[in-house]
Write an enzyme that holds these catalytic residues in place. Sequence first.
Site, mmCIF file in Angstrom:
data_model
loop_
_atom_site.group_PDB
_atom_site.id
_atom_site.type_symbol
_atom_site.label_atom_id
_atom_site.label_comp_id
_atom_site.label_asym_id
_atom_site.label_seq_id
_atom_site.Cartn_x
_atom_site.Cartn_y
_atom_site.Cartn_z
ATOM 1 C CG MET A 161 40.132 46.153 37.902
ATOM 2 S SD MET A 161 38.555 45.589 38.623
ATOM 3 C CE MET A 161 38.355 43.979 37.892
ATOM 4 N NE ARG A 294 34.523 40.795 44.673
ATOM 5 C CZ ARG A 294 34.893 41.338 45.825
ATOM 6 N NH1 ARG A 294 33.987 41.900 46.604
ATOM 7 N NH2 ARG A 294 36.154 41.325 46.198
ATOM 8 C CE1 TYR A 428 37.585 35.730 36.607
ATOM 9 C CE2 TYR A 428 39.627 35.688 35.373
ATOM 10 C CZ TYR A 428 38.261 35.576 35.415
ATOM 11 O OH TYR A 428 37.569 35.311 34.256
ATOM 12 C CD GLU A 429 37.564 40.789 38.979
ATOM 13 O OE1 GLU A 429 37.499 41.637 39.897
ATOM 14 O OE2 GLU A 429 38.237 40.962 37.953
ATOM 15 N N GLY A 430 38.523 38.285 43.617
ATOM 16 C CA GLY A 430 38.307 37.846 44.994
ATOM 17 C C GLY A 430 38.046 36.357 44.996
#
Length: 563
Positions: A161, A294, A428-430
């Site tokens: 990604m 997430r 990471y991932e927000g």
Amino acid sequence: MSYRAPVTEMRFLLDHVLGAGRLAETERFAEATGDMVDAILNEAARLAEDVLAPLRRAGDLEPARLENGVVRTSGGFSEAYKAIADGGWVGTAASPEFGGMGLPVSVLSCVNEILASANLALSLCPLLTQGQIEALEHHADDEMKALYLPKLVSGEWTGTMNLTEPQAGSDVGALRSKAEPKDDGSYSVTGTKIFISWGDHDFGGNVCHLVLARLPDGAPGTKGISLFLVPKFIPDADGNPGAANSLKVVSLEHKMGLHGSPTCVMEFDGATGWLVGAPHKGMAAMFTMMNNARLGVGIEGLSQAEAALQDAISYAQERRQGRTPEEGVETIQGHADVRRMLLTMAALTATARAICLDCAFSIDMATATGDAAWDARAAFLTPIAKAFGTDTGCAVSDLGIQVHGGMGFIEETGVAQYFRDVRVTAIYEGTNGIQAMDMVGRKLADGGTAAKALIAEIAATADAAGGALGARLAAAADALGAATDWMLGSELNDRFAGAVPYLRAFALALGGHYLLKGAAEGSDPQREALAAFHVERLLPEVPALCAQARGGAEQLYAWEIAS
């Protein structure tokens, strides 16, 4: 310490707390019987314990490296990845149409926890591929699905990604990568991406990059972003890896942890790619992968908490230090403060696992029934699973170091690796702050329906439990309800100011709910003791956290940040 997969605990949680047996009663997951789930989890445990766990330290001490443009992975990783792929584990939840097992996400989540506990760095590779599989299943055209999904599901090819750029981290809309249409229907993709986990490796096959970029007519910000599939090797007429694409690994990041996972700076120089989904709708397609990720990242945090807990318990049972007040116990597990740390670790880990599996189970029920209420429940639990799961990984691995004392600070024991590896998962991932803001923003946009439904479940468990423990849980539910009402009536920035304590309060209250439900099933003194500890020692944080959540933003801006 040798890692042992907590299969019995997972099965108890699924069957007796979450009621996941309901999945086998649906047409979609009719094959996910108890016997099937047992077989899957026990086989995953054998792979993790025998193949992956022995390589955990090797990945830390012998990091992935870049040699003449080629990524060389840590010793044994290639063979271990082959064992994952050959076992079909990449496609655990993927559609049978493309070679997957089609099992529930709740089963996949257990499998992923087991693999990540054993070797987090290596487990990231199949996890990213699973996210790409889901994105393609939902958004790719039939031709792309037919070409890529069987290879990804089998693990022959892997997926990545590509969102982040040097100037565009959490603000994805600031990206500069561009895509120019070509006459043959493909696109020329140019740009630099950073922090790309498993952006390359020496496992063979192909590496398939999902890349966010802007078309020439793309509007500024996130609304003008499109998504492209850009393979390392362009497939030939037979669907096999052909000519090398115009992309390369510029460098590998030097990281605090996860040394066995190559985190790449990727350069795309007019690389050939194909549009995934509609033009300018890339964020919608990528969010399919990100939402999958997430939950997966929350489970990564949980996995390191479980591994650190096992290591700490083992050490506490062996280490002799000082006289303990417990008759017949000569090791440090007899000291009250050590027991406090171990119980805190166990309660937080159990809570994180329950939240993650409840989120996964809700996704499964939404898939199986089409009921929007299950979908809303899963959406609300997702930021809690990600943020609390990773916060728990950090907190529990930190406590694990403390249980080991000075030996925890010595790298030779391997204990510090849990903390170093897991720390990035809160970023990471927000980031976890972004997860909390999403929770009080988008996830309360339904007027608080999903939040209040969960609070009602917590209150029902409190009523059923009764006594002092039930009263404490009821008080937590009341505080959470009041904080939710405050959020719904407040300005967005005031909500954001209290988002993090609100999310943690919700997670701890859910922990009391799950643990008391588990304690009510049968008469297991261990479960009863853990539930009582959580309710008596951790749940009192909830009213205080809710008070913080209602504090508003004004005070935060009253302090002038000095240069």
